[in-house]
Design an enzyme around this catalytic site. Structure first.
Site, short mmCIF file in Angstrom:
data_model
loop_
_atom_site.label_atom_id
_atom_site.label_comp_id
_atom_site.label_asym_id
_atom_site.label_seq_id
_atom_site.Cartn_x
_atom_site.Cartn_y
_atom_site.Cartn_z
N HIS A 141 0.86 -1.20 0.15
CA HIS A 141 -0.04 -0.07 0.05
C HIS A 141 0.90 1.14 0.11
O HIS A 141 1.94 1.12 0.56
CB HIS A 141 -0.85 -0.06 1.31
CG HIS A 141 -1.74 0.99 1.25
ND1 HIS A 141 -1.68 2.15 1.55
CD2 HIS A 141 -3.35 0.95 1.06
CE1 HIS A 141 -2.93 2.79 1.70
NE2 HIS A 141 -3.87 2.19 1.43
N ASP A 218 3.02 -4.24 7.83
CA ASP A 218 1.70 -3.80 7.66
C ASP A 218 0.62 -4.64 7.99
O ASP A 218 0.66 -5.23 7.14
CB ASP A 218 1.56 -2.74 6.53
CG ASP A 218 0.36 -2.16 6.14
OD1 ASP A 218 -0.51 -2.47 7.09
OD2 ASP A 218 0.23 -1.85 5.04
N GLN A 221 -4.77 -5.11 6.68
CA GLN A 221 -5.71 -6.06 6.11
C GLN A 221 -5.85 -7.35 6.76
O GLN A 221 -6.75 -8.06 6.66
CB GLN A 221 -5.36 -6.40 4.67
CG GLN A 221 -5.25 -4.95 3.69
CD GLN A 221 -6.90 -4.68 3.52
OE1 GLN A 221 -7.72 -5.30 3.54
NE2 GLN A 221 -7.02 -3.01 3.52
N LYS A 244 -10.21 -1.06 10.07
CA LYS A 244 -10.40 -2.06 9.44
C LYS A 244 -10.86 -3.29 10.31
O LYS A 244 -11.21 -4.36 9.47
CB LYS A 244 -9.02 -2.48 8.74
CG LYS A 244 -8.84 -1.22 7.73
CD LYS A 244 -8.27 -1.71 6.47
CE LYS A 244 -7.39 -0.59 5.47
NZ LYS A 244 -8.21 0.40 5.28
N CYS A 382 -4.78 2.69 -3.79
CA CYS A 382 -3.58 3.21 -3.13
C CYS A 382 -2.49 2.15 -3.36
O CYS A 382 -1.62 1.92 -2.58
CB CYS A 382 -3.53 3.61 -1.60
SG CYS A 382 -4.68 4.81 -1.42
#
Lengths: 424, 151
Positions: A141, A218, A221, A244, A382
């Protein structure tokens, strides 16, 4: 025994323990799902962008402001102590969610983006030198690309990129060949937001550690789909966003190994991150407060903890099995739409399906689906380097949460047939 | 199809999307510019041949949604043989039409009136105006190549 229970197609037995997954009961917890958009029932299929919130989360925000609001870590009066306790309990909840060794390793942030920026700014500025190398991947991302570009430019370090293959999987041989004694940091997404790829996180971390690099993950997700154990992973930094994972926007958390957090300079200066301030010298606060300047998003932290509890009560094995079923169902049905091509066909995927339609631009797809009450994301998500890799300007993306249903997938497919007919 | 969707995707728009007019590069061109809509990744290159303050030829290339492509196509057919001043005035009226800020004089807008449906889709107004912004950037540029973004 699940076999003895009468089931319809909305109630399915999942997993070895045959715990029932009752999607209708779960949907009842999410007030926003029960509305009509343009006269049609809402089918919310943009969960990779942000998830909807269960009533317990919404109520926690309201309760905080109605009964608990005061500034934390300061007051000696009752309300301040109640607010402080609730906020610190939320930190313990995040610690447990990530299985971190201690709450000192849990820093509240505005979200995954701020978590990554905190590491780039604080760890990066202290420990990355000219000539060092930082590795990222093509599928990251923008929030896990741009902070490292800024750092490398500032330090005269080199940014190296692990490419992806036609399925949207990382090319691990290429990764191996990029690693060297010069590699000081490896940053990558646990799960890709635009392709759905679940990356081999253990292997990536092990290989980075073999050359002495620290690893920043990261997890934006991953948090809503899969359990995370930062100690088992031996990851150095792990960032995720509350919104999220069914919590509020504007709140998230960063896990960092204590030895790194201790060695790092503060991220921002201000109140709460200090022990004492004179005009000549400031002594910084202990962990984790050293990295939390200013009054935080108190209600956000408390409500995010409620969301993590909620997810924990449903259970990741149940969530993963149900979402995998949705993914397989959607993948199979979408492939039957004329001229539709799925972008991102990795072997291990989360419930995210990106696709392109021959001769129909994703923006037109998005507008037409909206009129059917179906919310999907269209654009580059993104992840412009992913779009460049596949030589496409954009994709349409349907991303599923545990409150989505097979009926919603049927409606998505039916609406796409309509799009195809319209543009014939 | 729903009537409100048909208001947006009128037959003439779908036709222009499928078979755009003046969909080619001009070489040489007296003015050119590249337009970009970061929201959806639409990219367009516009080429103009301007002589004595009049647009005598125009072409465009690029990729985008049906609204942006059809708008570019219709735009090229309309601005050809108009003066730069006439085109600028027309753009102001077109912007008013697709953003719903002014009640347009449909007669004055001619073929552009088919884009009136865009006003009900605020996120799509930029798609409709991208090619026009790019033409304005080309006309206003002193350099050979200008780059404009809708953001």
């Amino acid at each position: 025994m699940a076999e003895t229970i009468e089931m319809d197609d909305r109630t399915i037995a999942i997993g070895k323990n045959h715990k029932l997954f009752d999607v209708e009961r779960i949907r009842a917890d999410f007030p926003i799902l029960h509305q009509r958009i343009h006269g049609k029932p809402l089918a919310y299929l943009d969960n990779a962008a942000t998830s909807q919130k269960p009533k317990v989360v919404i109520d926690a925000i309201s309760h905080y402001y109605q009964a608990q609001n005061a500034n934390i870590h300061r007051g000696v009066y009752y309300l301040s102590e109640v607010a402080t306790q609730a906020y610190e309990q939320a930190r313990e909840c995040v610690r447990s969610f990530l299985n971190a060794a201690s709450t000192e390793e849990i820093i509240f942030t505005r979200g995954a983006t701020e978590g990554i920026n905190l590491v780039a700014h604080s760890y990066g500025r202290r420990f990355i030198q000219q000539g060092d190398e930082v590795i990222i991947t093509t599928m990251d991302h923008h929030s896990n690309i741009v902070p490292w570009q800024i750092l490398c430019e500032e330090k005269g370090a080199q940014l190296r990129v692990v490419p992806i293959d036609d399925h949207g999987e990382l090319m691990m041989d290429e990764y191996a060949s990029l690693l060297s004694a010069k590699t000081k940091l490896v940053a990558f997404g646990h799960i890709s937001n635009s392709l759905g790829t679940i990356n081999p996180i253990e292997k990536i971390i092990q290989m980075a550690h073999q050359v002495g690099a620290v690893v920043v993950v990261d997890g934006a997700q991953a948090a809503p789909h899969t359990p995370i154990d930062v100690q088992a992973l031996d990851v150095d930094f792990y960032a995720f966003s509350g919104h999220k994972v069914f919590g509020p926007t504007g709140i998230g958390a960063l896990y960092g190994k204590e030895k790194w957090l201790d060695a790092m300079p503060p991220y921002q200066g201000g109140g709460d991150m200090i022990k004492s301030v004179t005009l000549e010298k400031t002594i910084y606060n202990d962990l984790p407060y050293k990295f939390e300047a200013g009054t935080p998003h108190i209600s956000g932290g408390i409500a995010m903890a409620k969301a993590l509890d909620y997810v924990g009560q449903i259970g990741y094995p149940q969530i993963e099995a149900y979402e995998n079923d949705l993914l397989n169902c959607a993948t199979e049905a979408l492939q039957k739409v004329d001229g539709l091509r799925i972008v991102g066909t990795a072997q291990h995927k989360a419930s995210v399906v990106s696709f392109v339609l021959e001769s129909v631009h994703p923006h037109d797809v998005g507008t037409i689906l909206d009129r059917e009450g179906i919310a999907i994301r269209t654009g580059h998500h993104c992840t412009q380097p992913v779009m460049d890799r596949f030589h496409i300007p954009a994709t349409s993306r349907a991303s599923f949460a545990f409150y989505n249903t097979k009926e919603e997938i049927d409606r998505l497919v039916e609406a796409l047939h309509k799009v195809v007919r319209m543009f014939q | 199809m729903d009537t409100d969707l048909r208001d947006l995707y009128q037959e003439i728009i779908l036709d222009h999307n499928k078979n755009p007019k003046n969909f080619h590069k001009l070489d040489p061109a007296s003015h050119s510019a590249e337009g970009y809509n970061p929201l959806c990744g639409d990219k367009i290159n516009v080429y103009l041949q301007v002589e004595d303050g009049k647009i005598v030829d125009i072409g465009f290339e690029g990729s985008g949604c049906a609204i942006s492509k059809a708008s570019a196509s219709v735009m090229t057919t309309i601005v050809k043989n108009k003066t730069v001043e006439e085109v600028k005035a027309l753009f102001e009226k077109f912007k008013g039409l697709v953003t719903g800020k002014v009640e347009p004089d449909m007669l004055e807008l001619g073929k552009l009136a088919v884009f009136a449906g865009v006003r009900d889709y605020p996120s799509r107004a930029k798609c409709a105006t991208l090619s026009w912004h790019t033409v304005m950037a080309a006309l206003n540029s002193k350099e050979e190549q200008a780059i404009v973004s809708t953001e």
